[in-house]
Design an enzyme around this catalytic site. Structure first.
Site, short mmCIF file in Angstrom:
data_model
loop_
_atom_site.label_atom_id
_atom_site.label_comp_id
_atom_site.label_asym_id
_atom_site.label_seq_id
_atom_site.Cartn_x
_atom_site.Cartn_y
_atom_site.Cartn_z
N THR A 107 8.92 -6.65 4.94
CA THR A 107 8.12 -7.18 3.82
C THR A 107 8.15 -6.24 2.62
OG1 THR A 107 6.17 -6.19 4.86
CG2 THR A 107 6.52 -8.54 5.22
N VAL A 134 0.84 -1.21 0.00
CA VAL A 134 0.00 0.00 0.00
C VAL A 134 0.88 1.25 0.00
CG1 VAL A 134 -1.73 1.33 1.28
CG2 VAL A 134 -1.89 -1.17 1.22
N ARG A 190 -1.21 -13.54 1.42
CA ARG A 190 -2.64 -13.25 1.52
C ARG A 190 -3.38 -13.92 0.37
NH1 ARG A 190 -2.11 -6.98 3.18
NH2 ARG A 190 -0.09 -7.29 2.18
N TYR A 229 -1.13 -9.06 16.09
CA TYR A 229 -1.53 -8.02 15.12
C TYR A 229 -2.77 -7.28 15.61
CZ TYR A 229 -2.74 -6.14 10.45
OH TYR A 229 -3.06 -5.33 9.37
N ARG A 266 5.97 16.73 18.55
CA ARG A 266 7.07 17.69 18.53
C ARG A 266 6.97 18.65 17.34
NH1 ARG A 266 11.77 17.91 16.08
NH2 ARG A 266 11.63 15.82 15.24
#
Ligand code: NAD
Ligand code: UDP
Length: 322
Positions: A36, A13, A185, A144, A105
């Protein structure tokens, strides 16, 4: 021109997001530890003077002056996030603390790539944002799911206690070109198997459902979410609500690739959610003009073309990750 940090920018993505943000006239810093992610996904951007690539792990603090941060760094495929579960938790939690500290910050606005996994194996269908989920806190997916849930809590608390401008999106299964053939996936597995005539591995009986979103629809949603008014922090579901069983997905891919592959069944992994479908009412209301535009079949066609070219380039048999 905004200066934008994309963590996990060399991933599936993130690489699409970096390209889109550059095309819109921004300066982009892509930060990744290459767990990955791959440099090859963003190498075509390297000649652009407004693009910078940094090897860094977000579990360690990082200092830079930026206007916006998209926090995507985290493995997303079950095989990858379960490879080193403690590291996955550290990436989600310590990574969120480091990036929120950076946002605090510098005064940067920060978007968190959260996930439909916060709903676990949902008892409410489709899933609206106000559903709290049904997650096994000690199961194989917990590194996860709970990491991402904790990150959501950190984002909300940095907003409430420290006035950091935060945005949280919950992403539902997304696919498209630039996925790795060994990503693990389901969409990449089935396409790579179908193109090579290998058996298509359905886990369980294949009646479990997912709602698949094409990557360009996600990137549109992310950018629109970043641009919402400061008082809208989410969380907001970003996904395509059209639901398919894994059997239907396999049949579509076999047909579109004209493959001779046959379907085989393998054991269903523990805690594998039985159904997933986003309620996108909130996204349609808040993200002006956003709704998924790409149907599964048309997104699959583009993704199949991408994998076909990749497999021809590699000229060697690829075994998927499962
Ligand atoms: P991906 O695995 O392709 O990309 C993740 C990127 O993060 C990789 O480039 C990886 O090297 C990098 N990374 C991992 N740990 C890191 C660390 N400690 N420091 C720096 N970089 C690190 O996965 P993706 O599909 O592109 O997912 C991107 C984000 O979107 C993830 O946060 C994921 O949880 C979220 N998400 C994705 C989906 C989806 O279906 N693609 C669904 C829900 C949520
Ligand atoms: N799945 C499958 N075969 C595979 C890989 C995955 O049947 O080779 C199934 C998996 O069990 C799950 C669904 O496909 O029910 C989606 O899996 P994926 O890993 O893509 O994402 P997630 O489970 O995180 O939604």
């Amino acid at each position: 021109m905004k200066r934008i940090l994309v963590t996990g920018g060399a991933g599936f993505v993130g690489s699409h997001l970096c390209e889109r943000l550059l095309n819109e006239g921004n300066e982009v810093i892509c930060l990744d530890n290459y767990f990955t992610g791959r440099k090859s996904k963003i190498s075509h951007l390297m000649d652009n003077h407004y693009f910078e690539l940094v090897r860094h792990d977000i579990t360690m603090p990082y200092f830079i002056e930026v206007d916006e941060i998209y926090n995507l760094a985290c493995p997303a495929s079950p095989v990858h996030y379960q490879h080193n579960p403690i590291k996955t938790i550290k990436t989600s939690v310590m990574g969120a603390i480091n990036m929120l500290g950076l946002a605090k910050r510098t005064g940067a606005k920060i978007l968190q790539a959260s996930t439909s996994e916060v709903y676990g194996d949902p008892e409410m269908h489709p899933q609206p944002e106000h559903y709290w989920g049904h997650v096994n806190p000690i199961g194989t997916r917990s590194c996860y799911d709970e990491g991402k849930r904790c990150a959501e809590s950190l984002f909300v608390n940095y907003h409430d206690s420290n006035d950091v401008l935060v945005k949280i999106i919950r992403i539902f299964n997304t696919y498209g070109p630039k996925m790795e053939p060994d990503d693990g996936r389901v969409v990449s597995n089935f396409i790579v198997q179908a193109l090579q005539g290998q058996d298509i591995t359905i886990f369980g009986d294949g009646t479990q459902t997912r709602s698949f979103q094409y990557v360009s629809d996600l990137v549109d949603g992310m950018i629109k979410m970043m641009d919402t008014e400061d008082d809208f922090i989410g969380p907001v579901n970003i996904g395509n609500p059209v639901e398919f069983t894994m059997l239907e997905l396999a049949q579509n891919i076999i047909e579109l690739t004209d493959s001779k592959s046959k379907i085989i069944h393998m054991p269903l992994p523990s805690d594998d959610p039985t159904q997933r479908k986003p309620d996108i009412t909130l996204a349609k209301e808040k993200l002006k003009g956003w709704e998924p535009k790409v149907s599964l079949r048309s997104g699959l066609v583009d993704t199949i073309v991408y994998f076909d070219e990749l497999l021809k380039e590699k000229a060697t048999t690829i075994k998927v990750n499962n």
